[in-house]
Design a protein around this motif. Structure first.
Motif, PDB file in Angstrom:
ATOM      1  N   LYS A  78     -16.666   6.327-137.056  1.00 52.01           N
ATOM      2  CA  LYS A  78     -17.355   5.234-136.384  1.00 52.01           C
ATOM      3  C   LYS A  78     -18.770   5.691-136.042  1.00 52.01           C
ATOM      4  CE  LYS A  78     -13.348   2.935-134.332  1.00 52.01           C
ATOM      5  NZ  LYS A  78     -12.717   2.459-133.067  1.00 52.01           N
ATOM      6  N   PHE A  79     -19.664   4.731-135.881  1.00 55.82           N
ATOM      7  CA  PHE A  79     -21.047   5.079-135.573  1.00 55.82           C
ATOM      8  C   PHE A  79     -21.130   5.939-134.311  1.00 55.82           C
ATOM      9  CE2 PHE A  79     -24.747   4.059-132.909  1.00 55.82           C
ATOM     10  CZ  PHE A  79     -25.738   4.633-133.691  1.00 55.82           C
ATOM     11  N   GLU A  80     -20.329   5.607-133.300  1.00 56.17           N
ATOM     12  CA  GLU A  80     -20.395   6.297-132.016  1.00 56.17           C
ATOM     13  C   GLU A  80     -19.960   7.753-132.106  1.00 56.17           C
ATOM     14  OE1 GLU A  80     -20.366   2.030-131.578  1.00 56.17           O
ATOM     15  OE2 GLU A  80     -18.952   3.382-132.600  1.00 56.17           O
ATOM     16  N   GLU A  81     -19.310   8.126-133.200  1.00 61.15           N
ATOM     17  CA  GLU A  81     -18.844   9.501-133.376  1.00 61.15           C
ATOM     18  C   GLU A  81     -19.909  10.412-133.982  1.00 61.15           C
ATOM     19  OE1 GLU A  81     -14.239   7.995-134.103  1.00 61.15           O
ATOM     20  OE2 GLU A  81     -15.334   8.966-135.739  1.00 61.15           O
ATOM     21  N   ASP A 104     -26.699  12.696-132.632  1.00 59.71           N
ATOM     22  CA  ASP A 104     -28.024  12.086-132.782  1.00 59.71           C
ATOM     23  C   ASP A 104     -28.655  12.445-134.124  1.00 59.71           C
ATOM     24  OD1 ASP A 104     -27.821  10.879-130.343  1.00 59.71           O
ATOM     25  OD2 ASP A 104     -29.107  12.306-129.283  1.00 59.71           O
ATOM     26  N   ASP A 105     -28.419  13.652-134.597  1.00 63.05           N
ATOM     27  CA  ASP A 105     -29.042  14.087-135.847  1.00 63.05           C
ATOM     28  C   ASP A 105     -28.505  13.330-137.055  1.00 63.05           C
ATOM     29  OD1 ASP A 105     -30.608  15.873-134.541  1.00 63.05           O
ATOM     30  OD2 ASP A 105     -29.491  17.667-135.136  1.00 63.05           O
ATOM     31  N   ASP A 106     -27.304  12.758-136.948  1.00 67.80           N
ATOM     32  CA  ASP A 106     -26.694  12.086-138.096  1.00 67.80           C
ATOM     33  C   ASP A 106     -26.689  10.570-137.984  1.00 67.80           C
ATOM     34  OD1 ASP A 106     -26.031  14.239-139.808  1.00 67.80           O
ATOM     35  OD2 ASP A 106     -24.374  14.789-138.489  1.00 67.80           O
ATOM     36  N   LYS A 107     -27.239  10.031-136.917  1.00 67.43           N
ATOM     37  CA  LYS A 107     -27.319   8.579-136.812  1.00 67.43           C
ATOM     38  C   LYS A 107     -28.235   8.043-137.914  1.00 67.43           C
ATOM     39  CE  LYS A 107     -26.256   8.224-131.909  1.00 67.43           C
ATOM     40  NZ  LYS A 107     -26.767   7.984-130.539  1.00 67.43           N
ATOM     41  N   GLN A 165     -18.245   3.143-140.319  1.00 64.80           N
ATOM     42  CA  GLN A 165     -17.213   2.142-140.571  1.00 64.80           C
ATOM     43  C   GLN A 165     -17.721   0.709-140.413  1.00 64.80           C
ATOM     44  OE1 GLN A 165     -13.608   2.845-138.337  1.00 64.80           O
ATOM     45  NE2 GLN A 165     -13.549   5.027-138.893  1.00 64.80           N
ATOM     46  N   ALA A 166     -18.444   0.422-139.339  1.00 63.32           N
ATOM     47  CA  ALA A 166     -18.889  -0.957-139.099  1.00 63.32           C
ATOM     48  C   ALA A 166     -19.830  -1.434-140.197  1.00 63.32           C
ATOM     49  CB  ALA A 166     -19.559  -1.065-137.731  1.00 63.32           C
ATOM     50  N   ALA A 167     -20.657  -0.532-140.743  1.00 58.60           N
ATOM     51  CA  ALA A 167     -21.553  -0.924-141.837  1.00 58.60           C
ATOM     52  C   ALA A 167     -20.755  -1.347-143.062  1.00 58.60           C
ATOM     53  CB  ALA A 167     -22.493   0.234-142.181  1.00 58.60           C
ATOM     54  N   ALA A 168     -19.635  -0.654-143.331  1.00 62.10           N
ATOM     55  CA  ALA A 168     -18.795  -1.024-144.468  1.00 62.10           C
ATOM     56  C   ALA A 168     -18.112  -2.365-144.222  1.00 62.10           C
ATOM     57  CB  ALA A 168     -17.755   0.069-144.721  1.00 62.10           C
ATOM     58  N   VAL A 169     -17.681  -2.625-142.998  1.00 59.64           N
ATOM     59  CA  VAL A 169     -17.081  -3.919-142.673  1.00 59.64           C
ATOM     60  C   VAL A 169     -18.110  -5.036-142.860  1.00 59.64           C
ATOM     61  CG1 VAL A 169     -16.013  -5.317-140.858  1.00 59.64           C
ATOM     62  CG2 VAL A 169     -15.389  -2.906-141.095  1.00 59.64           C
ATOM     63  N   PHE A 216     -37.513   5.037-129.638  1.00 56.49           N
ATOM     64  CA  PHE A 216     -36.244   5.566-130.124  1.00 56.49           C
ATOM     65  C   PHE A 216     -35.065   5.096-129.279  1.00 56.49           C
ATOM     66  CE2 PHE A 216     -38.522   9.382-132.146  1.00 56.49           C
ATOM     67  CZ  PHE A 216     -38.385   8.863-133.427  1.00 56.49           C
ATOM     68  N   ALA A 217     -35.296   4.866-127.993  1.00 55.47           N
ATOM     69  CA  ALA A 217     -34.209   4.452-127.101  1.00 55.47           C
ATOM     70  C   ALA A 217     -33.638   3.092-127.473  1.00 55.47           C
ATOM     71  CB  ALA A 217     -34.707   4.429-125.654  1.00 55.47           C
ATOM     72  N   ASP A 218     -34.391   2.301-128.248  1.00 48.23           N
ATOM     73  CA  ASP A 218     -33.942   0.967-128.650  1.00 48.23           C
ATOM     74  C   ASP A 218     -33.294   0.946-130.035  1.00 48.23           C
ATOM     75  OD1 ASP A 218     -34.928  -0.148-126.287  1.00 48.23           O
ATOM     76  OD2 ASP A 218     -36.907  -0.513-127.160  1.00 48.23           O
ATOM     77  N   PHE A 219     -33.306   2.089-130.736  1.00 45.63           N
ATOM     78  CA  PHE A 219     -32.878   2.090-132.127  1.00 45.63           C
ATOM     79  C   PHE A 219     -31.414   1.700-132.304  1.00 45.63           C
ATOM     80  CE2 PHE A 219     -35.852   4.671-135.081  1.00 45.63           C
ATOM     81  CZ  PHE A 219     -36.960   4.022-134.574  1.00 45.63           C
ATOM     82  N   TRP A 220     -30.551   2.180-131.428  1.00 46.99           N
ATOM     83  CA  TRP A 220     -29.117   2.078-131.682  1.00 46.99           C
ATOM     84  C   TRP A 220     -28.464   1.087-130.730  1.00 46.99           C
ATOM     85  CZ3 TRP A 220     -29.419   4.144-136.096  1.00 46.99           C
ATOM     86  CH2 TRP A 220     -30.242   5.254-136.338  1.00 46.99           C
ATOM     87  N   ASN A 221     -29.066  -0.084-130.609  1.00 43.48           N
ATOM     88  CA  ASN A 221     -28.510  -1.116-129.739  1.00 43.48           C
ATOM     89  C   ASN A 221     -27.282  -1.752-130.398  1.00 43.48           C
ATOM     90  OD1 ASN A 221     -29.459  -3.246-131.536  1.00 43.48           O
ATOM     91  ND2 ASN A 221     -31.501  -2.866-130.712  1.00 43.48           N
TER      92      ASN A 221
END
Length: 543
Positions: A202-205, A208-211, A216-220, A268-273
């Motif tokens: 999952k994205f949350e797993e 920061d270096d690999d975001k 999974q959600a992108a594939a869905v 950067f703080a807004d990137f992963w909303n």
């Protein structure tokens, strides 16, 4: 894959025999006996899949020239392939033939990685990185396959595809079969995304270096998009669209960002909303990476301050469509710069005007946030190399708003307009627009999808093409009207004066446009691919 996405290409020792997916000449097996012996080799191989789609041939620019055949953008500068905007496609135009090659090369490389990692998995347990890499390879194969499938495949003739893992031993380098129908391609893409989900985190797993890597959600989300395109040929697939978007919302917690502007923020703080699903994280400075699209759409030579390229400008048509929600509304102001609109550029407040190349009267504003900073280059917001003008932005490829729009379309097509209304109003209210009243129709869906996703890689042109085949008469008529129209622009009396008066007229380039016919829904295959295949690749009907 750090936030600044400085991605290396796949090592030259790998995949030398996979460079031309449809070449009839067998070139032997790649020299890969020593590959996948450690995690870094798996990372390098996968990063080599991401790199091409970030470049000009991919999402940097070339794919967007096709949008000139709709009415939301004009090119801003004369090009040598006006056939892309006039439906006189040959298949040999460099933008579409180059992207054709790029996506097939990515499929070949993904195929090889999947084959190698599955072979290794038979004899030893994969590491966590290798397991993730296998999921990324499935995802990237499915993603590349999708971009080829819908742009070249029909219900009567699919596109070439083969899975290397289906072969005993090594893949024999034979020409991939052209599947009977694009629906067969869509099923293969769904299968790949399901495999991706089984191996990806999952994205949350991610650290920061690999975001920015596939998750999974992108594939869905890609499954939702595939089903929406599949619904062109089988309307029963709209129910699958609804199921996929429900899963994104309920299982993966995707939602809209609080504000429209946050999606395109340079912070950067807004990137992963919560709206983030799949993007190309980009940045500037001396080590900038990502996509150069923000600099490509910037005013040519950036008013003497920065080397913008002056390409891909908004038309008056999309401005007019957005203005239906009220002049100066949040979504319009944040998406399009118009004459005399105030904006910040390298720390200076300016009033917009444009003197570059062919007249349009507008500039795309969605990606301008990085350019507002006083010392934008040295502070890492904008690339110090104006010949590769990347900028700090989480450049979206799929975001949750698009998923809501697909679900709203699915609800309308399955007779659930009140549910569609709820999804459409979530998007409108987020941009401080008045909620829809009464029962929504496909005209409302057309407006919201066109305005919300303007100037993004969501393929408005193909929306029109698939709508042109819809059983819904209203959306079919709207699609036909835009497909057969010529884009308009504002023509200013004094282009260097932000307060100048203007008239509205036709864009001066590529004026002779053919009447749209359904066979134009797909592109013709490049002629050299037909020749190389020795007759095994059949040209699309009408070409």
């Amino acid at each position: 894959m750090k936030k600044y996405i400085s991605i290396i290409a796949l090592s030259g020792l790998v995949l030398s025999s996979c460079s031309d997916f449809l070449d009839v000449q067998s070139e032997g097996n790649p020299t890969t006996n020593a590959y996948f012996t450690n995690d870094q080799q798996a990372i390098d191989a996968i990063d080599g899949l991401y790199a091409p789609i970030h470049q000009e041939t991919g999402f940097g620019r070339e794919l967007f020239w096709e949008q000139g055949a709709a009415c939301d953008i004009v090119w801003g500068r004369t090009r040598g392939y006006n056939t892309l905007a006039t439906f006189a496609y040959t298949g040999d135009e460099s933008p579409i033939s180059d992207t054709f090659n790029m996506f097939y090369q990515n499929m070949s490389r993904s195929n090889w990685i999947i084959k190698q990692l599955l072979n290794k998995k038979k004899t030893t347990q994969l590491t966590d990185v290798e397991t993730r890499s296998l999921g990324e390879a499935y995802f990237m194969r499915g993603m590349a396959h999708f971009w080829i499938a819908y742009r070249y495949g029909t219900d009567e003739q699919g596109v070439p595809f083969v899975r290397y893992e289906d072969f005993e031993g090594d893949y024999d380098n034979s020409i991939p079969p052209q599947l009977a129908s694009v629906t067969d391609n869509y099923q293969a893409i769904i299968d790949d995304m399901d495999q991706a989900i089984s191996y990806l985190p999952k994205f949350e797993e991610y650290s920061d270096d690999d975001k920015g890597r596939a998750h999974q959600a992108a594939a869905v989300a890609y499954k939702a998009k595939v089903y929406a395109y599949w619904a062109t040929w089988d309307e029963g697939k709209w129910n699958d669209v609804i199921a996929m978007v429900n899963e994104l919302e309920n299982t993966y917690g995707r939602d809209l960002a609080p504000t429209f502007a946050e999606i395109f923020s340079s912070d950067f703080a807004d990137f992963w909303n919560a709206e983030y699903i799949w993007s190309i994280p980009s940045t500037g400075g001396s080590t900038g990476g990502g996509v150069e699209f923000p600099g490509i759409v910037l005013e040519n030579k950036g008013w003497g301050i920065y080397n913008g390229w002056g390409q891909l400008k908004p038309s008056y048509d999309i401005y007019e469509e957005m203005a239906k929600d009220g002049a100066g509304n949040d979504r319009l102001v944040r998406s399009i710069l118009e004459y005399n609109q105030e904006f910040e550029f390298f720390g200076e407040k300016r009033r917009f005007f444009s003197v570059s190349d062919l007249e349009a009267g507008f500039q795309i504003n969605k990606y301008m946030d990085p350019f507002k900073h006083k010392d934008a280059t040295n502070e890492g917001y904008v690339n110090t190399n104006g010949d590769w003008p990347t900028a700090r932005i989480n450049f979206p490829l799929i975001r949750f708003a698009e998923m809501l729009l697909f679900r709203a379309e699915a609800y309308l097509m399955t007779g659930k307009p009140e549910l569609a209304k709820a999804d459409l109003n979530r998007i409108r209210v987020r941009s401080n627009l008045q909620p829809l009243e009464g029962t929504p129709t496909m005209k409302d869906l057309y407006h919201e999808r066109r305005c919300e996703l303007a100037f993004e890689y969501t393929d408005h042109l193909f929306d029109l093409k698939r709508w042109h085949r819809s059983s819904n008469a209203e959306i079919k008529e709207l699609a036909a009207k835009e497909l057969n129209a010529h884009p308009r622009v504002r023509i200013y009396e004094d282009r260097s004066n932000p307060e100048s008066t203007f008239t509205i007229g036709d864009y001066e380039d590529y004026k002779e446009k053919k009447t749209y016919e359904d066979y134009m829904m797909v592109f013709p295959y490049p002629s050299n691919q037909i020749t190389k295949s020795n007759g095994k690749l059949k040209q699309n009907k009408g070409y």
